[in-house]
Motif scaffolding. Sequence first.
Motif, PDB file in Angstrom:
ATOM      1  N   VAL A 192      -9.774  -0.751  10.348  1.00 14.22           N
ATOM      2  CA  VAL A 192     -11.502  -1.719   9.563  1.00 14.22           C
ATOM      3  C   VAL A 192     -10.737  -2.867   8.581  1.00 14.22           C
ATOM      4  O   VAL A 192     -11.675  -3.955   8.125  1.00 14.22           O
ATOM      5  N   THR A 193     -10.586  -1.680   7.156  1.00 12.94           N
ATOM      6  CA  THR A 193     -10.746  -2.703   6.038  1.00 12.94           C
ATOM      7  C   THR A 193      -9.560  -3.478   6.329  1.00 12.94           C
ATOM      8  O   THR A 193      -9.454  -4.570   5.625  1.00 12.94           O
ATOM      9  N   LEU A 194      -8.047  -3.685   6.950  1.00 10.90           N
ATOM     10  CA  LEU A 194      -7.302  -4.041   7.416  1.00 10.90           C
ATOM     11  C   LEU A 194      -7.798  -5.479   7.878  1.00 10.90           C
ATOM     12  O   LEU A 194      -7.166  -6.738   7.412  1.00 10.90           O
ATOM     13  N   ASP A 195      -8.502  -5.180   8.812  1.00  7.66           N
ATOM     14  CA  ASP A 195      -8.879  -6.078   9.460  1.00  7.66           C
ATOM     15  C   ASP A 195      -9.881  -7.461   8.572  1.00  7.66           C
ATOM     16  O   ASP A 195      -9.712  -8.188   9.033  1.00  7.66           O
ATOM     17  N   LYS A 196     -10.787  -6.187   8.076  1.00  7.97           N
ATOM     18  CA  LYS A 196     -12.159  -7.201   7.310  1.00  7.97           C
ATOM     19  C   LYS A 196     -10.573  -7.926   6.040  1.00  7.97           C
ATOM     20  O   LYS A 196     -11.106  -9.440   6.064  1.00  7.97           O
TER      21      LYS A 196
END
Length: 311
Positions: A257-261
């Motif tokens: 999720v963090t990488l996608d954000k």
Amino acid sequence: MFDIKLYPEFSWSLSRHKTLSQCARQYAYQYYTAHNGWLRDSSEHSKQAYRLKKLTNVEMFFGQVVHDIIEKAIDHYLNTGIVPSEDQLTNAVRNRMNKGFVQSSRHFKDWLSRPGKFTMFHELYYGQTNVLPADKTDKIKYRLEVTMNHFLESDTLKEMAYNEQIEFLEAEKFRILQVGKLKIYVVLDLLYRDYERDKWVIVDWKTGKQSEEDPYQLALYALYLLETYPIPSYKNIIIRNEYLLDGTSTEHQLDPVTLDKVQELIGTSTEWMNEYLDDVHLNKPLPLDQFPKTDDKRTCQRCNFYELCFS
């Protein structure tokens, strides 16, 4: 031979995004008007913007000095097995701070002619004084007292001393993360591989307070790692903030999720920046008056380019 370009090459960074978020006019001065301002035949407007771009404030200068001293201390340890003492490190920081103050207070003409070679504090330049505000002096004195002690007591330094299965890879070097045709600049404070835990550890030294943006900055570094090194999974990466002001350490385990954000932020931010371009291919900006000024006067008072907006 150095290639002089009419317009700067476009690249993305988190600091560039934050500048545009604060004020589009500041963004224009920082990344476009100041371009080529170091050349003799540049316009006076560009030269002035370039000089102002080189201003620094006391806290930022302190942070840069601490990063430099820590880098040298770690390099010294890797070469000799000896870590400098707290007094040695603190005195090294103090001497650099004093040198910066002397240049800012006594070498104004030198800075005007060579702003890239001399230090000028925002507080002295706009305060039109040779004395730092008392609150700034007290703040730096306190940081001098605690920062190097917290560095020596940090989780990272302890791991360096007691874990023999560590391989140091990078420290304080500009690196480029290529996302499609987009260049993203990253600077890793410290990167090493921990074979005992089968982890790649990114360390970011912080001389200020904790911020909600800290994990995202490190996630950006992690994207660089995943592209550059043979890492099997994001699960093998640990991102760590070492807060030297309060002596705490925080580790973040990456998640999709963090990488996608972070990747989503890069995409939407780049599109936003492109809205201020007359020619995306050339990175030619729109006229300056198309970059609106912020309404937040507190931002204006902290801005390096204050005098360009409020002569």
